[in-house]
Design a protein around this motif. Sequence first.
Motif, PDB file in Angstrom:
ATOM      1  N   PRO A 145      44.649  52.216  34.678  1.00  0.00           N
ATOM      2  CA  PRO A 145      45.389  50.991  34.356  1.00  0.00           C
ATOM      3  C   PRO A 145      46.866  51.184  34.661  1.00  0.00           C
ATOM      4  N   GLY A 146      47.573  50.077  34.854  1.00  0.00           N
ATOM      5  CA  GLY A 146      48.985  50.176  35.228  1.00  0.00           C
ATOM      6  C   GLY A 146      49.894  49.328  34.370  1.00  0.00           C
ATOM      7  N   LEU A 147      51.181  49.612  34.494  1.00  0.00           N
ATOM      8  CA  LEU A 147      52.201  48.815  33.806  1.00  0.00           C
ATOM      9  C   LEU A 147      52.343  47.439  34.443  1.00  0.00           C
ATOM     10  N   GLY A 166      50.431  35.308  38.277  1.00  0.00           N
ATOM     11  CA  GLY A 166      50.187  34.422  37.152  1.00  0.00           C
ATOM     12  C   GLY A 166      50.177  35.096  35.805  1.00  0.00           C
ATOM     13  N   ARG A 167      50.068  36.394  35.792  1.00  0.00           N
ATOM     14  CA  ARG A 167      50.115  37.167  34.557  1.00  0.00           C
ATOM     15  C   ARG A 167      49.170  36.607  33.513  1.00  0.00           C
ATOM     16  N   GLN A 168      49.673  36.306  32.343  1.00  0.00           N
ATOM     17  CA  GLN A 168      48.803  35.888  31.244  1.00  0.00           C
ATOM     18  C   GLN A 168      48.333  34.442  31.365  1.00  0.00           C
ATOM     19  N   ASP A 169      48.848  33.693  32.342  1.00  0.00           N
ATOM     20  CA  ASP A 169      48.405  32.317  32.528  1.00  0.00           C
ATOM     21  C   ASP A 169      47.165  32.213  33.407  1.00  0.00           C
ATOM     22  N   LEU A 170      46.754  33.324  34.024  1.00  0.00           N
ATOM     23  CA  LEU A 170      45.574  33.317  34.878  1.00  0.00           C
ATOM     24  C   LEU A 170      44.300  33.220  34.048  1.00  0.00           C
ATOM     25  N   ASP A 219      42.028  42.004  40.000  1.00  0.00           N
ATOM     26  CA  ASP A 219      41.989  43.433  39.687  1.00  0.00           C
ATOM     27  C   ASP A 219      41.029  44.160  40.624  1.00  0.00           C
ATOM     28  N   VAL A 220      39.871  43.565  40.878  1.00  0.00           N
ATOM     29  CA  VAL A 220      38.896  44.181  41.795  1.00  0.00           C
ATOM     30  C   VAL A 220      39.446  44.170  43.218  1.00  0.00           C
ATOM     31  N   GLY A 275      48.436  49.077  38.664  1.00  0.00           N
ATOM     32  CA  GLY A 275      46.992  49.043  38.457  1.00  0.00           C
ATOM     33  C   GLY A 275      46.652  47.866  37.567  1.00  0.00           C
ATOM     34  N   PRO A 276      45.384  47.618  37.352  1.00  0.00           N
ATOM     35  CA  PRO A 276      45.014  46.520  36.455  1.00  0.00           C
ATOM     36  C   PRO A 276      45.557  46.757  35.049  1.00  0.00           C
ATOM     37  N   ARG A 277      46.094  45.725  34.433  1.00  0.00           N
ATOM     38  CA  ARG A 277      46.584  45.847  33.054  1.00  0.00           C
ATOM     39  C   ARG A 277      45.404  46.095  32.134  1.00  0.00           C
ATOM     40  N   PRO A 278      45.559  47.001  31.184  1.00  0.00           N
ATOM     41  CA  PRO A 278      44.456  47.251  30.253  1.00  0.00           C
ATOM     42  C   PRO A 278      44.166  46.019  29.401  1.00  0.00           C
ATOM     43  N   LEU A 279      42.891  45.770  29.189  1.00  0.00           N
ATOM     44  CA  LEU A 279      42.458  44.691  28.307  1.00  0.00           C
ATOM     45  C   LEU A 279      41.817  45.308  27.071  1.00  0.00           C
ATOM     46  N   LEU A 280      41.442  44.481  26.137  1.00  0.00           N
ATOM     47  CA  LEU A 280      40.842  44.981  24.909  1.00  0.00           C
ATOM     48  C   LEU A 280      39.583  45.796  25.172  1.00  0.00           C
ATOM     49  N   MET A 281      39.429  46.886  24.447  1.00  0.00           N
ATOM     50  CA  MET A 281      38.251  47.746  24.583  1.00  0.00           C
ATOM     51  C   MET A 281      36.963  46.977  24.285  1.00  0.00           C
ATOM     52  N   GLU A 282      37.054  45.996  23.403  1.00  0.00           N
ATOM     53  CA  GLU A 282      35.881  45.224  23.020  1.00  0.00           C
ATOM     54  C   GLU A 282      35.274  44.466  24.201  1.00  0.00           C
ATOM     55  N   TYR A 283      36.050  44.223  25.260  1.00  0.00           N
ATOM     56  CA  TYR A 283      35.554  43.489  26.426  1.00  0.00           C
ATOM     57  C   TYR A 283      34.668  44.353  27.323  1.00  0.00           C
ATOM     58  N   LEU A 284      34.775  45.664  27.216  1.00  0.00           N
ATOM     59  CA  LEU A 284      34.110  46.563  28.157  1.00  0.00           C
ATOM     60  C   LEU A 284      32.644  46.242  28.381  1.00  0.00           C
TER      61      LEU A 284
END
Length: 150
Positions: free
Chosen positions: A70-72, A80-84, A93-94, A46-55
Amino acid sequence: MLSTPGGNLLPDPERLTPLGSFLRRWSLDELPQLWNVLKGDMSLVGPRPLLMEYLEKYTPEQARRHDVKPGLTGWAQLHGRQDLLFSKRLRMDVWYVEHQSFVLDLKVILLTLLNLHKLSAVGASPDTGKTDDLGLFALIRKQKSNPDRI
């Protein structure tokens, strides 16, 4: 000391121990999240969780990433992981939400396992300044440093 006198965190190379660097490099620091999968709060894929502040900053389309747990690992991590750029990560994710299926989940898990050696080349932490093309991180940082102005 983990932060500067101004309260900013030191860069990872200055604050991570060799063990911490090893754990991050091989994503072993993510293993405690398996407990969340077992509890049912997360999924393997699933989509990796991001910071709650972004919601509150997501557009309605971007917020669709929360229509699944969310997924592992996820579709964006394979591409691309964190480089995207944040915008591309959220679009992927969508895309995953729109195409989610058992077969796609199996494909993501298999590709994650096959690409584990590539994923291990990931640095300790992303340079958010290079990937945040939506300004989410900057908005959150500004909000935290000046909460009355936003």
